[in-house]
Every structure is written in structure tokens, then in C-alpha cells.
Design an enzyme around this catalytic site. Structure first.
Site, PDB file in Angstrom:
ATOM      1  N   SER A   1       0.813  -1.223   0.000  1.00  0.00           N
ATOM      2  CA  SER A   1       0.000   0.000   0.000  1.00  0.00           C
ATOM      3  C   SER A   1       0.840   1.264   0.000  1.00  0.00           C
ATOM      4  O   SER A   1       0.327   2.363  -0.221  1.00  0.00           O
ATOM      5  CB  SER A   1      -0.872   0.011   1.261  1.00  0.00           C
ATOM      6  OG  SER A   1      -0.027  -0.152   2.399  1.00  0.00           O
TER       7      SER A   1
ATOM      8  N   LYS B   1      16.046   2.703  10.442  1.00  0.00           N
ATOM      9  CA  LYS B   1      16.438   2.085   9.169  1.00  0.00           C
ATOM     10  C   LYS B   1      17.815   1.419   9.293  1.00  0.00           C
ATOM     11  O   LYS B   1      18.055   0.358   8.719  1.00  0.00           O
ATOM     12  CB  LYS B   1      16.462   3.134   8.052  1.00  0.00           C
ATOM     13  CG  LYS B   1      15.113   3.710   7.699  1.00  0.00           C
ATOM     14  CD  LYS B   1      14.093   2.668   7.304  1.00  0.00           C
ATOM     15  CE  LYS B   1      14.352   2.020   5.965  1.00  0.00           C
ATOM     16  NZ  LYS B   1      13.369   0.971   5.656  1.00  0.00           N
TER      17      LYS B   1
END
Ligand code: NAP
Length: 348
Positions: free
Chosen positions: A13, A159
Site C-alpha cells: 500500500s 532504518k
């Protein structure tokens, strides 16, 4: 020869995930996209050419053990893009680090169980390379961000930890699949969904008076369609390995404003005063304390420094060529107008 197994894309998405799904469908692959809500929430995926015949959506959450088992089962390739991309969160551990790191581990465990997986392609980030430009250094795939923490640039920290988690997992568990990481810079471009991505939002902010002046800031940029292609090339190319810095051009804020002015967008609230000299940089550092915490810190770490990346590895090994920044920027702005994120440009 093209595999007949479906390709699993986590975070289908998302801004990048949706473009990867589109790229895979266009190339004739069967795709399993993972999403958090029921399929009818994603018409922009279900209406893609080829989706009716070759796209299945599975519900999965990064924090739920075993959530990706079903989606990964029977797949030879898993592309893991799902991870929160937000700045200025309330609880960085809970909102960023946990889903990024636990989620990566969850997806890796599902790949182990799936038994057939040959490669996991991980959407990492330039954030895992560094969180601060160094004017005299050219960053490469060998560099790791060792500066970020929960208190300093928590998104970049999430990250970095997530990519480290993935490489450590491969070292420790020696699975039958290998890992390739794509480390994109700031990703802009047309969006397949009505949502406004954090990086496109930065372009909107530049055009909406949020930036009080032109500061000495620059960023690496890459088009979302090229990022999607890079993931698929890393999947298709057997000899792809390691990390790939993925950036088209490094662009100064002054140049962004100049391109926008000369491309028909001069009537937006673009920053007018140029404070990108030494005095301006000092002033910006002081004013950064009036900004939300993580934005303020970002400005202090980045203003007055220039970023340089060496992107020869991705160009040579994956034979990719990037769209010019100017083209991406103009298409991004037109797309934001179409979605209603920006008012239409006024006539002169
Ligand atoms: P995005 O549009 O916000 O997409 C993030 C995706 O992650 C969405 O599909 C989201 O699902 C999913 N996600 C977030 N938390 C989740 C959870 N707890 N469980 C399951 N799914 C979850 O951001 P994006 O720009 O496409 O980012 C995709 C990846 O690229 C991220 O890993 C990001 O760090 C990386 N990246 C982005 C950029 C950039 O400039 N955009 C640059 C470098 C790297 P929902 O739709 O349900 O929220």
C-alpha cells in the site's frame, strides 16, 4: 527464465511498495502484496493492469509474529518495503524502531519457513549509510550510519538497525536465500495512492511557505519509478549482491526553487530570500530550535554541508539509468495538484 512463483511485496500500500507491485505486474509476474486492511481499501492496487489476474492481497502487520508466513509461502522472491516512514513521532522506539526491526526479523523468519525463497530484497535507505553530510566525503555502500540514536534522527536510526538486523540474520542463520539491500535517497514522484508520502510532502512544504527562506541544504533524490525498477532488477539479476545506493542527483534547495519558478509554479509560496551563505546558516541553526524536535535536529545536522554519493555500483551492476531530477520534480508537483495536495497553479 521468469519464475512462475508469486513475488511477495510487503507494504504494497505504500508509495514505493505500490510502484513495485505495478512494475512486477507490468513485467508479467504474479504478485502477493501485504497490506494492513481488507483488500477493498486498495482500489489503486486492485485496478492496476494485470491485477485482476495476478495480484493477491494478504493482511499482515510487522509486529505480529508469523504475520508474513502465508504471503511468503511458495515465493522465490520477497521484497520487503514495509516500515514506518515518519518524522517527529511521539515514541520513537514504539513508532519507528520496533516495527522496523521486529518487522524485518518477522519477515526473515517467514522467508526461512517458506523454504523456497531464493532472495530477500530489502528496502533500506540512505539513512542507513549516514544521517549527516560531510562536505569532503563521497559516501559509498561501505559506509554505515553510526551516529543516529533514539534521540538523534530516530527514523534514520530505525532504518540502520533494521538493515543491520537483516545482515546479522543472514550471517548467523545462513539461510538458503541471500539478501540484497536497496538504499534509496529521497524518493519523489507520482503516487499511485491518494496519500501524500513524507518526501513528496517536503516538496509541497517548499511550495506552501513552510520554508521561510532558501537555506544551504541539499539532498540526494531519486524517482519512485526508478526505485521500483531497482528492486525488480535486483531480484532478476542473479549476480546482484550486497547494498545498492540508489540516488539520481544531489540537488540544492536553491535549484529546486529555480526549477519550480521556471516551470510554471512561480505563483506558489516558494521561499524568496536566499540565506544560504555562512551568516544565513548560523541564523538557521539558531532558528532550528523553534522547529519540532526532529526537524530542528535535522536542520542543525544538515544545513551548511553538502552531500555526495557514489552511485556507480547500481548503475554498473543493475544497468539502471535514472530519470533527471527536473523531470521527476515537475511530475511530482503535477501529481500532487491532481490528488488535491496542492492547489492548481494560478495563471500569470
Ligand atoms: P509509505 O508510503 O509510508 O509506506 C510505508 C509502508 O509500510 C506502508 O505500506 C505501510 O502500511 C507499511 N507499514 C508501516 N507500518 C507497518 C506495520 N506496523 N505493519 C505492516 N505494514 C506497515 O513510505 P514509503 O516511502 O513507501 O517507504 C517504503 C520503504 O522505503 C520504507 O522502508 C522506507 O523507510 C523506505 N524509504 C523511503 C524513502 C522515501 O523517500 N520515501 C527513502 C528511502 C527509503 P500502511 O499503508 O497500512 O500504513
Amino acid at each position: 527464465m521468469k519464475s512462475n512463483s508469486p513475488v511477495c511485496v510487503t507494504g504494497a500500500s505504500g508509495f514505493i511498495g505500490a510502484h513495485i507491485v505495478r512494475e512486477l505486474l507490468e513485467r508479467g509476474y504474479r504478485v502477493r502484496g501485504t497490506v494492513r486492511k481488507s483488500p477493498e481499501h486498495y482500489p489503486f492496487l486492485l485496478d492496476l493492469p494485470g491485477a485482476k489476474e495476478r495480484l493477491e492481497l494478504y493482511r499482515a502487520d510487522l509486529l505480529q509474529a508469523g504475520a508474513y508466513d502465508k504471503a511468503a509461502s511458495g515465493c522465490e522472491y520477497v521484497i520487503h518495503t514495509a516500515s514506518p516512514y515518519q518524522i517527529n513521532v511521539k515514541n520513537p522506539q514504539q513508532d519507528l524502531v520496533d516495527p522496523a526491526v521486529i518487522g524485518t526479523e518477522t519477515v526473515l523468519e517467514s522467508c526461512m519457513k517458506a523454504n523456497k525463497v531464493k532472495r530477500l530484497i530489502l528496502t533500506s535507505s540512505i539513512a542507513a549509510i549516514t544521517d549527516q553530510p560531510e562536505s569532503h566525503k563521497i559516501f559509498t555502500e561501505k559506509d554505515w550510519n553510526i551516529m543516529s540514536s533514539l534521540d538523534r534522527q530516530p527514523y534514520q536510526y530505525s532504518k540502520t538497525l533494521a538493515e543491520r538486523e537483516a545482515w546479522d540474520f543472514i550471517m548467523a542463520r545462513r539461510p538458503r536465500f541471500d539478501l540484497v539491500a536497496i538504499n534509496p535517497a529521497m524518493v519523489i514522484g507520482p503516487s499511485l495512492s491518494p496519500l501524500l508520502n513524507t518526501t513528496n510532502q517536503m516538496i509541497r512544504d517548499i511550495m506552501s511557505g513552510v520554508y521561510p527562506c532558501i537555506m544551504d541544504l541539499n539532498w540526494g533524490f531519486v524517482d519512485v519509478r526508478d526505485v521500483a525498477k531497482a528492486h525488480v532488477l535486483a531480484m532478476e539479476n542473479d549476480s546482484a549482491s550486497g547494498r545498492y545506493l540508489c540516488s539520481a542527483e544531489t540537488i540544492h534547495l536553491r535549484r529546486i526553487v529555480a526549477i519550480l519558478k521556471s516551470s510554471g509554479f512561480q505563483r506558489y509560496a516558494l521561499p524568496k530570500i536566499d540565506l544560504s551563505g555562512i551568516a544565513g546558516t548560523l541564523l538557521m541553526k539558531l532558528l532550528s530550535f523553534t522547529q519540532p524536535k526532529d526537524t530542528g535536529k535535522y536542520i542543525r545536522l544538515n544545513v551548511g554541508r553538502s552531500m555526495h554519493y557514489d552511485t556507480s555500483k547500481i548503475k554498473q551492476e543493475l544497468s539502471i539509468s535514472f530519470r533527471p531530477f527536473k523531470e521527476s520534480l515537475i511530475e511530482t508537483v503535477r501529481d500532487m495538484v491532481t490528488w488535491g495536495h496542492l492547489p492548481p497553479p494560478k495563471e500569470n
